[in-house]
Design a protein around this motif. Structure first.
Motif, mmCIF file in Angstrom:
data_model
loop_
_atom_site.group_PDB
_atom_site.id
_atom_site.type_symbol
_atom_site.label_atom_id
_atom_site.label_comp_id
_atom_site.label_asym_id
_atom_site.label_seq_id
_atom_site.Cartn_x
_atom_site.Cartn_y
_atom_site.Cartn_z
ATOM 1 N N GLU A 149 -9.613 -88.478 26.808
ATOM 2 C CA GLU A 149 -9.723 -87.116 27.325
ATOM 3 C C GLU A 149 -10.736 -86.307 26.528
ATOM 4 O OE1 GLU A 149 -7.077 -83.162 28.367
ATOM 5 O OE2 GLU A 149 -6.042 -85.015 27.830
ATOM 6 N N GLU A 150 -10.784 -86.540 25.241
ATOM 7 C CA GLU A 150 -11.764 -85.836 24.401
ATOM 8 C C GLU A 150 -13.191 -86.174 24.831
ATOM 9 O OE1 GLU A 150 -13.092 -85.540 19.688
ATOM 10 O OE2 GLU A 150 -11.203 -86.488 20.227
ATOM 11 N N ALA A 151 -13.431 -87.470 25.120
ATOM 12 C CA ALA A 151 -14.761 -87.900 25.561
ATOM 13 C C ALA A 151 -15.112 -87.279 26.910
ATOM 14 C CB ALA A 151 -14.816 -89.430 25.656
ATOM 15 N N ILE A 152 -14.145 -87.250 27.839
ATOM 16 C CA ILE A 152 -14.386 -86.676 29.161
ATOM 17 C C ILE A 152 -14.602 -85.171 29.066
ATOM 18 C CG2 ILE A 152 -13.401 -86.279 31.453
ATOM 19 C CD1 ILE A 152 -11.867 -88.901 31.130
ATOM 20 N N LYS A 153 -13.846 -84.524 28.199
ATOM 21 C CA LYS A 153 -13.991 -83.074 28.042
ATOM 22 C C LYS A 153 -15.372 -82.730 27.486
ATOM 23 C CE LYS A 153 -11.113 -79.143 26.867
ATOM 24 N NZ LYS A 153 -9.782 -78.722 26.378
ATOM 25 N N LYS A 154 -15.854 -83.548 26.567
ATOM 26 C CA LYS A 154 -17.192 -83.320 26.009
ATOM 27 C C LYS A 154 -18.253 -83.487 27.096
ATOM 28 C CE LYS A 154 -18.240 -85.097 22.002
ATOM 29 N NZ LYS A 154 -18.633 -86.084 20.950
ATOM 30 N N ILE A 155 -18.085 -84.520 27.925
ATOM 31 C CA ILE A 155 -19.015 -84.746 29.034
ATOM 32 C C ILE A 155 -18.983 -83.553 29.988
ATOM 33 C CG2 ILE A 155 -19.389 -86.135 31.124
ATOM 34 C CD1 ILE A 155 -18.476 -88.574 29.432
ATOM 35 N N ALA A 156 -17.775 -83.082 30.318
ATOM 36 C CA ALA A 156 -17.628 -81.933 31.222
ATOM 37 C C ALA A 156 -18.327 -80.700 30.651
ATOM 38 C CB ALA A 156 -16.151 -81.644 31.460
ATOM 39 N N TYR A 157 -18.190 -80.508 29.353
ATOM 40 C CA TYR A 157 -18.827 -79.360 28.686
ATOM 41 C C TYR A 157 -20.349 -79.439 28.826
ATOM 42 C CZ TYR A 157 -20.472 -76.389 24.852
ATOM 43 O OH TYR A 157 -21.133 -75.447 24.113
ATOM 44 N N ILE A 172 -4.275 -77.963 40.369
ATOM 45 C CA ILE A 172 -5.277 -78.528 41.281
ATOM 46 C C ILE A 172 -5.919 -77.419 42.102
ATOM 47 C CG2 ILE A 172 -5.581 -79.957 43.355
ATOM 48 C CD1 ILE A 172 -3.527 -81.898 42.161
ATOM 49 N N LEU A 173 -5.100 -76.420 42.505
ATOM 50 C CA LEU A 173 -5.629 -75.297 43.279
ATOM 51 C C LEU A 173 -6.197 -74.195 42.383
ATOM 52 C CD1 LEU A 173 -3.035 -74.816 46.175
ATOM 53 C CD2 LEU A 173 -5.086 -76.222 46.105
ATOM 54 N N GLU A 174 -6.124 -74.408 41.061
ATOM 55 C CA GLU A 174 -6.692 -73.477 40.070
ATOM 56 C C GLU A 174 -6.056 -72.093 40.123
ATOM 57 O OE1 GLU A 174 -10.948 -73.436 40.258
ATOM 58 O OE2 GLU A 174 -11.133 -75.601 40.050
ATOM 59 N N ILE A 221 -19.329 -78.029 33.542
ATOM 60 C CA ILE A 221 -18.138 -77.978 34.388
ATOM 61 C C ILE A 221 -17.128 -77.088 33.680
ATOM 62 C CG2 ILE A 221 -16.198 -79.320 35.302
ATOM 63 C CD1 ILE A 221 -18.141 -81.688 35.569
ATOM 64 N N ASN A 222 -16.736 -75.987 34.311
ATOM 65 C CA ASN A 222 -15.886 -75.017 33.626
ATOM 66 C C ASN A 222 -14.450 -75.510 33.466
ATOM 67 O OD1 ASN A 222 -14.298 -74.294 35.966
ATOM 68 N ND2 ASN A 222 -15.995 -73.011 36.665
ATOM 69 N N GLU A 223 -13.663 -74.746 32.692
ATOM 70 C CA GLU A 223 -12.301 -75.162 32.346
ATOM 71 C C GLU A 223 -11.397 -75.267 33.578
ATOM 72 O OE1 GLU A 223 -10.627 -72.775 29.289
ATOM 73 O OE2 GLU A 223 -12.265 -73.144 27.875
ATOM 74 N N HIS A 224 -11.606 -74.391 34.555
ATOM 75 C CA HIS A 224 -10.765 -74.413 35.756
ATOM 76 C C HIS A 224 -11.027 -75.684 36.577
ATOM 77 C CE1 HIS A 224 -9.230 -70.422 35.081
ATOM 78 N NE2 HIS A 224 -10.457 -69.924 35.003
ATOM 79 N N ASP A 225 -12.301 -76.036 36.747
ATOM 80 C CA ASP A 225 -12.646 -77.261 37.473
ATOM 81 C C ASP A 225 -12.135 -78.485 36.727
ATOM 82 O OD1 ASP A 225 -13.906 -75.960 39.553
ATOM 83 O OD2 ASP A 225 -15.885 -76.051 38.644
ATOM 84 N N TYR A 226 -12.291 -78.457 35.413
ATOM 85 C CA TYR A 226 -11.836 -79.576 34.586
ATOM 86 C C TYR A 226 -10.323 -79.761 34.726
ATOM 87 C CZ TYR A 226 -10.782 -82.351 30.433
ATOM 88 O OH TYR A 226 -10.333 -83.333 29.579
ATOM 89 N N ALA A 227 -9.575 -78.663 34.594
ATOM 90 C CA ALA A 227 -8.111 -78.737 34.680
ATOM 91 C C ALA A 227 -7.663 -79.178 36.066
ATOM 92 C CB ALA A 227 -7.501 -77.380 34.328
ATOM 93 N N SER A 228 -8.396 -78.756 37.097
ATOM 94 C CA SER A 228 -8.051 -79.129 38.474
ATOM 95 C C SER A 228 -8.154 -80.637 38.671
ATOM 96 C CB SER A 228 -8.985 -78.410 39.450
ATOM 97 O OG SER A 228 -8.769 -78.848 40.776
ATOM 98 N N ILE A 229 -9.253 -81.218 38.229
ATOM 99 C CA ILE A 229 -9.441 -82.666 38.407
ATOM 100 C C ILE A 229 -8.498 -83.448 37.503
ATOM 101 C CG2 ILE A 229 -11.078 -84.574 38.132
ATOM 102 C CD1 ILE A 229 -13.249 -82.702 39.137
#
Length: 233
Positions: free
Chosen positions: A140-148, A174-176, A152-160
């Motif tokens: 998750e840390e690796a994916i979060k770094k990629i998202a950053y 999922i619906l943010e 990709i903002n925190e809401h989109d990240y949390a949704s996926i």
């Protein structure tokens, strides 16, 4: 310059006997030289981005899990069939052995790829991480770094993320929206997410990626249905 050429330069244009150009040539054959509907991001560019980011997530714990490799291979078989998938995986086997700058690759992807395409990349990466039945902290840390790096903002990240991790409020994530949202806010959020995750937004990547994009779309629908059921809407 197309993404494939730029990223090819970053990781090496020739890996284990398969080049980025080889993959692009196979894409043209696969499509029968059809006109590309999106001149900035082609399916081959997206595919190469998938391979490189997949390698980063898979190696995040310092080892390579066969289940994760199998997930990547099956993903490409489902998209393109065995022949093209084998070529892609040959390139992937070389990429996995390379040290790659997450930031440098993501900056190139971000510059040329739409927001919808970047969200699809993130969905794929969570699928890899979940291939062994659990998403571990280092993954998750690796994916979060990629998202950053992909903006990709925190809401989109949390949704996926919520599409892969079942929690008490996953449907709302999922619906943010928060669980305290009114019925009207739930409906509004649903309509917004339908627009964001609609498969048509991936139309430039080709039919095969549109099909995979439907997974996110279906999870949004399932989340909305679950909330309606809970509320008696």
């Amino acid at each position: 310059m197309p993404i494939g050429a730029i990223i090819g330069f970053v990781v090496g244009s020739f890996i284990d006997g398969v080049s980025v150009d080889d993959l692009k040539e196979e894409e043209q054959e696969y499509r029968g030289h059809q006109h590309k509907r999106n001149k900035n991001v082609q399916s081959g560019d997206f595919e190469i981005s998938l391979l490189i980011l997949a390698s980063i997530v898979i190696k995040s714990d310092g080892k390579i899990d066969k289940r994760e490799l199998d997930y990547v291979r099956q993903y490409f078989v489902n998209l393109y069939g065995k022949t093209r998938a084998n070529s892609a995986f040959s390139l992937f086997n070389g990429i996995v052995k390379r040290e790659i700058s997450t930031r440098q690759v993501c900056l190139q992807i971000r510059q040329y790829m739409s927001h919808s395409s970047r969200l699809q990349l993130l969905h794929f990466l969570f699928g890899i991480a979940n291939a062994d039945g659990a998403i571990h902290a280092f993954e998750e840390e690796a994916i979060k770094k990629i998202a950053y790096y992909l903006y990709i903002n925190e809401h989109d990240y949390a949704s996926i993320k919520a599409m892969f991790i079942s929690e008490s409020e996953s449907s709302y994530k999922i619906l943010e929206i928060p669980k305290s949202s009114s019925d009207a806010e739930v409906k509004k959020a649903y309509r917004k997410m339908v627009k964001k995750y609609h498969p048509d937004k991936l139309i430039g990547l080709g039919d095969e990626h549109e099909k995979m994009g439907k997974q996110k779309f279906q999870k949004v629908q399932k989340a909305y249905d679950e909330i309606k059921r809970q509320r008696g809407m």
